[in-house]
Design a protein around this motif. Structure first.
Motif, PDB file in Angstrom:
ATOM      1  N   LYS A 153       0.930  -1.601  -0.458  1.00  9.78           N
ATOM      2  CA  LYS A 153      -0.219   0.141  -0.023  1.00  9.78           C
ATOM      3  C   LYS A 153       0.661   1.227   0.432  1.00  9.78           C
ATOM      4  N   VAL A 154       0.433   1.909  -0.324  1.00 10.25           N
ATOM      5  CA  VAL A 154       1.156   3.758  -0.287  1.00 10.25           C
ATOM      6  C   VAL A 154       0.306   4.127   1.114  1.00 10.25           C
ATOM      7  N   LEU A 155       1.718   4.524   1.489  1.00 10.65           N
ATOM      8  CA  LEU A 155       1.828   4.617   3.118  1.00 10.65           C
ATOM      9  C   LEU A 155       1.819   6.281   3.525  1.00 10.65           C
ATOM     10  N   GLU A 177       6.703  -2.414   1.850  1.00 12.23           N
ATOM     11  CA  GLU A 177       7.643  -3.312   1.479  1.00 12.23           C
ATOM     12  C   GLU A 177       6.914  -4.513   1.917  1.00 12.23           C
ATOM     13  N   GLY A 178       7.098  -4.592   3.432  1.00 13.11           N
ATOM     14  CA  GLY A 178       6.805  -5.685   4.138  1.00 13.11           C
ATOM     15  C   GLY A 178       7.356  -5.102   5.062  1.00 13.11           C
ATOM     16  N   GLY A 188       5.398  -7.390  15.983  1.00 20.31           N
ATOM     17  CA  GLY A 188       6.059  -6.820  15.812  1.00 20.31           C
ATOM     18  C   GLY A 188       5.256  -4.630  15.578  1.00 20.31           C
ATOM     19  N   ARG A 189       6.604  -4.160  15.196  1.00 21.27           N
ATOM     20  CA  ARG A 189       6.779  -2.693  14.855  1.00 21.27           C
ATOM     21  C   ARG A 189       7.145  -2.684  13.580  1.00 21.27           C
ATOM     22  N   ALA A 190       8.420  -2.777  12.806  1.00 21.32           N
ATOM     23  CA  ALA A 190       8.800  -2.774  11.566  1.00 21.32           C
ATOM     24  C   ALA A 190       8.041  -2.667  10.481  1.00 21.32           C
ATOM     25  N   VAL A 191       7.982  -1.113   9.728  1.00 20.06           N
ATOM     26  CA  VAL A 191       7.544  -1.838   8.662  1.00 20.06           C
ATOM     27  C   VAL A 191       8.105  -1.122   7.499  1.00 20.06           C
ATOM     28  N   TYR A 192       8.641  -2.051   6.941  1.00 19.57           N
ATOM     29  CA  TYR A 192      10.371  -1.516   5.692  1.00 19.57           C
ATOM     30  C   TYR A 192       9.099  -0.846   4.168  1.00 19.57           C
ATOM     31  N   ALA A 193      10.092   0.093   4.163  1.00 25.99           N
ATOM     32  CA  ALA A 193       8.767   0.863   2.828  1.00 25.99           C
ATOM     33  C   ALA A 193      10.323   1.413   2.219  1.00 25.99           C
ATOM     34  N   THR A 194       9.808   2.158   1.241  1.00 25.20           N
ATOM     35  CA  THR A 194      10.700   2.802   0.223  1.00 25.20           C
ATOM     36  C   THR A 194       9.780   4.539   0.044  1.00 25.20           C
ATOM     37  N   CYS A 195      10.799   5.121  -0.422  1.00 25.62           N
ATOM     38  CA  CYS A 195      10.031   6.478  -0.772  1.00 25.62           C
ATOM     39  C   CYS A 195       9.402   6.589  -2.029  1.00 25.62           C
ATOM     40  N   LEU A 196       7.932   7.329  -2.541  1.00 25.59           N
ATOM     41  CA  LEU A 196       8.108   7.584  -3.665  1.00 25.59           C
ATOM     42  C   LEU A 196       8.583   8.429  -3.773  1.00 25.59           C
ATOM     43  N   GLY A 197       9.340   9.330  -3.341  1.00 30.02           N
ATOM     44  CA  GLY A 197      10.079  10.594  -4.153  1.00 30.02           C
ATOM     45  C   GLY A 197      11.599  10.851  -4.179  1.00 30.02           C
ATOM     46  N   ASP A 198      12.137   9.328  -3.459  1.00 30.46           N
ATOM     47  CA  ASP A 198      13.499   9.860  -4.377  1.00 30.46           C
ATOM     48  C   ASP A 198      14.012   8.162  -4.471  1.00 30.46           C
ATOM     49  N   GLY A 199      13.273   7.120  -4.153  1.00 33.07           N
ATOM     50  CA  GLY A 199      13.599   5.922  -3.812  1.00 33.07           C
ATOM     51  C   GLY A 199      13.950   5.134  -2.407  1.00 33.07           C
ATOM     52  N   GLU A 200      14.767   6.306  -1.581  1.00 32.08           N
ATOM     53  CA  GLU A 200      14.770   5.829  -0.566  1.00 32.08           C
ATOM     54  C   GLU A 200      14.370   4.695   0.439  1.00 32.08           C
ATOM     55  N   GLN A 201      15.148   3.450   0.522  1.00 35.19           N
ATOM     56  CA  GLN A 201      14.748   2.892   1.911  1.00 35.19           C
ATOM     57  C   GLN A 201      14.968   2.638   3.144  1.00 35.19           C
ATOM     58  N   LEU A 226       4.904   4.578  -8.451  1.00 41.09           N
ATOM     59  CA  LEU A 226       4.839   3.163  -7.864  1.00 41.09           C
ATOM     60  C   LEU A 226       4.301   2.602  -9.059  1.00 41.09           C
ATOM     61  N   GLU A 227       4.241   2.142 -10.087  1.00 41.96           N
ATOM     62  CA  GLU A 227       4.641   2.008 -11.015  1.00 41.96           C
ATOM     63  C   GLU A 227       6.156   0.974 -10.859  1.00 41.96           C
ATOM     64  N   GLU A 228       7.026   1.931 -10.930  1.00 35.67           N
ATOM     65  CA  GLU A 228       8.464   1.737 -11.308  1.00 35.67           C
ATOM     66  C   GLU A 228       8.622   0.051 -10.515  1.00 35.67           C
ATOM     67  N   ILE A 229       8.241   0.680  -9.142  1.00 36.47           N
ATOM     68  CA  ILE A 229       8.552  -0.059  -8.223  1.00 36.47           C
ATOM     69  C   ILE A 229       7.804  -1.500  -8.538  1.00 36.47           C
ATOM     70  N   GLN A 230       7.072  -1.822  -8.777  1.00 34.91           N
ATOM     71  CA  GLN A 230       5.622  -2.891  -8.492  1.00 34.91           C
ATOM     72  C   GLN A 230       6.044  -3.823  -9.888  1.00 34.91           C
ATOM     73  N   ALA A 231       6.360  -3.065 -10.547  1.00 34.34           N
ATOM     74  CA  ALA A 231       6.557  -3.526 -11.673  1.00 34.34           C
ATOM     75  C   ALA A 231       7.978  -4.423 -11.893  1.00 34.34           C
ATOM     76  N   PRO A 232       8.982  -5.366 -11.342  1.00 30.21           N
ATOM     77  CA  PRO A 232       9.209  -6.355 -11.673  1.00 30.21           C
ATOM     78  C   PRO A 232       8.488  -7.510 -10.515  1.00 30.21           C
ATOM     79  N   LYS A 233       8.418  -7.125  -9.934  1.00 30.51           N
ATOM     80  CA  LYS A 233       7.382  -8.258  -9.615  1.00 30.51           C
ATOM     81  C   LYS A 233       6.000  -8.597  -9.530  1.00 30.51           C
ATOM     82  N   GLN A 234       5.678  -7.788 -11.111  1.00 36.65           N
ATOM     83  CA  GLN A 234       4.877  -8.292 -11.876  1.00 36.65           C
ATOM     84  C   GLN A 234       5.632  -9.462 -13.349  1.00 36.65           C
TER      85      GLN A 234
END
Length: 245
Positions: A153-155, A177-178, A188-201, A226-234
């Protein structure tokens, strides 16, 4: 936007238990000074002819203290008012200030109350709120309600989590991401995510996010990322509804 002194968000009792009382005191003194600066600014920008607050008053305080502390002091001011007086502030100002939690610290809270009358303090809050809205940041009104799963999801990252120098819409949108924190029921509290602005993880806590962005508020630039991030998973073959990578 510049960075400002750290605003301590916990009570003095909490600070003692965490051995952070020095941080509480530093922040407390700055809260008091901020309140006095607001009062001076109101005096300076008060128009005796119209008995109104001139434009630009809040900006002089925001330049020195930033939105986080200024809003904290204003929220504390409304919280300390007697109910019969607090209800006389504008409803939008009341609602805006109520979104900020100010920990109760007994008599200490009274030291950083803005004391310049309801009408002028209300006008100052309105100027501050309008300046904040002009930043066009995302808020709870842009998010879906309820305890939702964050994975895929976009957070929306809370502005309170970011330094004010990083306040922008592009720094607030992250792709989940997970991590155990993605689940609303996991311990658990950890959320691993990627910034849609600059791609930072990065790793965040679930509480660092406001929630899941509503589809209608997703900007075009974020949709493209978002489409760029999701593309490899498809790309891989699908197995049982899951994408194989």
């Amino acid at each position: 936007m510049a960075d400002f002194p750290y605003l301590y968000p916990y009570s003095r009792m909490d600070a003692k238990s965490m051995h952070e009382e020095r941080k509480w005191w530093d922040s407390f003194y700055q809260n008091v000074e901020c309140a006095r600066n607001i009062e001076k600014a109101i005096n300076l920008f008060f128009d005796e002819n119209t008995e109104q607050l001139k434009p630009g008053c809040a900006e002089t305080v925001l330049e020195k203290w930033g939105f986080k502390r200024t809003r904290f002091v204003l929220a504390n001011t409304l919280a300390q008012e007697a109910p019969q007086y607090a209800c006389q502030f504008g409803q939008e100002n009341q609602d805006w200030c109520k979104t900020v939690y100010v920990p109760p610290d007994g008599k200490s809270n009274h030291y950083f109350v803005v004391d310049r009358g309801i009408m002028l303090t209300d006008a100052f809050i309105a100027q501050t709120r309008e300046a904040y809205q002009a930043l066009e940041l995302f808020g709870p009104e842009h998010c879906n309600s309820g305890a939702l799963d964050y994975e895929g999801k976009v957070l929306v990252l809370s502005p309170d989590t970011l330094r004010e120098s990083c306040w922008s819409a592009s720094n607030m949108l992250w792709y989940g991401e997970g991590g155990f924190g993605c689940s609303p029921t996991a311990s658990g509290r950890a959320v691993y995510a990627t910034c849609l602005g600059d791609g930072e993880q990065a790793r965040w806590n679930r509480s660092d996010f406001i929630g899941v962005l509503k589809e209608e508020f997703l900007p075009d630039w974020a949709r493209e990322k978002l489409e760029e991030i999701q593309a490899p998973k498809q790309d891989g073959p699908s197995m049982g509804g899951m994408t194989q990578i």
